[in-house]
Structure formats: structure tokens, C-alpha cells
Design an enzyme around this catalytic site. Structure first.
Site, short mmCIF file in Angstrom:
data_model
loop_
_atom_site.label_atom_id
_atom_site.label_comp_id
_atom_site.label_asym_id
_atom_site.label_seq_id
_atom_site.Cartn_x
_atom_site.Cartn_y
_atom_site.Cartn_z
N ILE A 62 23.09 2.89 -4.37
CA ILE A 62 23.93 1.70 -4.28
C ILE A 62 24.23 1.19 -5.70
O ILE A 62 23.60 0.25 -6.19
CB ILE A 62 23.25 0.60 -3.42
CG1 ILE A 62 22.92 1.17 -2.03
CG2 ILE A 62 24.16 -0.63 -3.30
CD1 ILE A 62 22.24 0.20 -1.09
N PRO A 63 25.18 1.84 -6.37
CA PRO A 63 25.54 1.40 -7.73
C PRO A 63 26.15 0.00 -7.73
O PRO A 63 26.98 -0.33 -6.87
CB PRO A 63 26.58 2.44 -8.19
CG PRO A 63 26.50 3.56 -7.22
CD PRO A 63 25.96 3.00 -5.96
N HIS A 64 25.71 -0.80 -8.69
CA HIS A 64 26.25 -2.16 -8.84
C HIS A 64 26.05 -2.57 -10.29
O HIS A 64 25.29 -1.93 -11.02
CB HIS A 64 25.56 -3.13 -7.89
CG HIS A 64 24.07 -3.16 -8.04
ND1 HIS A 64 23.25 -2.13 -7.58
CD2 HIS A 64 23.25 -4.06 -8.61
CE1 HIS A 64 22.00 -2.43 -7.84
NE2 HIS A 64 21.96 -3.58 -8.49
N GLY A 65 26.71 -3.61 -10.70
CA GLY A 65 26.65 -4.04 -12.10
C GLY A 65 25.42 -4.85 -12.43
O GLY A 65 24.66 -5.26 -11.55
#
Length: 145
Positions: A62-65
Site C-alpha cells: 500500500i504505497p503512500h506518501g
């Protein structure tokens, strides 16, 4: 008027990547192209991955900033990318489903909770991987309200 968090345009099935950086960039690019985040957010997604892996287990990342990337979010949205052959996220972890998240304000908590409910059942991860249409994935997430 706010956009839908997940649309057909945000879902890309059966992709192939050489490494996790390329996969994360692609996942972020979907959010950029559909007006959810500014281009700089993608760099914040890569920065987050350097700090701590976004691989969650069961072939899901779950890529996120980072926290500082919140300023680059225009609207809350998610992108879903399936990678049947998988991409190495290090330590033997192979991601086959990437869900990019951009949550405005505290909305990311609600999104994460919804995603966690959907992904808590391994059968749903299989359904995402086997989906032949974007509508199948949208309906999986719509069932959780």
C-alpha cells in the site's frame, strides 16, 4: 464537487514492472494523471518506501506518501494495480496488488480501514488478482460501507 475515491481510471490490471520503484512510480502516476495529487507526491511515496516498507503481507503493498507529502494531495483517492507475476519488495516479499493511497486531511484513516476490511479476506485478494474488469474491483470496495 469531490471526485470518487476509486474510479475505473484508477485501476490498471495485469501490469509488469522490473522493480518496486517502477511499480510505486506507476501507482502514483495514476493518482497524478487523474487529478488526486501533484507530481511531487510520487516522490513522497518513494521516500515513504525508503523509511519503511509499504508491503503488508499476502502479496499486497500500500504505497503512500510521507507526512510532508500531505501538501501535495489535491483530492482523496486510491489507485489499484495488479501485477500477476509480482514485483519484489525486498526480503522475499512479492507484491501482486498495489493500492496507492492519497488521503486529504484525516481521510486516509477511513480509506485504510476500508482497504483493511476488503484485504482481510485472502479470497478478496484473489478476486482482485483474477479480475478481468475494473468494475469487479470497484464492486468489491463498494461492498464495504
Amino acid at each position: 464537487m469531490t471526485k470518487a475515491v476509486l474510479t475505473k481510471e484508477n485501476i490498471h490490471l495485469n501490469q509488469k514492472f522490473v522493480d518496486k520503484e517502477e511499480a510505486i512510480r506507476y501507482t502514483g502516476k495514476i493518482l497524478v494523471e487523474n487529478g488526486y495529487v501533484k507530481q511531487e507526491y510520487v516522490e513522497k511515496m518513494l521516500e515513504r518506501e525508503e523509511l519503511s516498507s509499504t508491503y503488508m503481507g499476502n502479496h499486497v503493498s500500500i504505497p503512500h506518501g510521507t507526512e510532508s507529502g500531505k501538501n501535495e494531495i489535491v483530492e482523496t483517492g486510491i489507485s489499484v494495480v495488479t501485477i500477476p507475476e509480482g514485483v519484489d519488495f525486498g526480503s522475499g516479499n512479492v507484491a501482486k496488488v498495489l493500492i496507492g493511497i492519497a488521503g486529504k486531511g484525516d481521510e486516509h484513516l477511513e480509506i485504510l480501514s476500508k482497504i483493511a476490511i476488503v484485504l482481510s479476506e485472502e479470497a478478496n485478494i484473489e478476486k482482485i488478482l483474477e479480475a478481468i474488469s475494473t468494475e469487479e474491483i470497484i464492486s468489491l470496495f463498494d461492498e464495504v460501507n
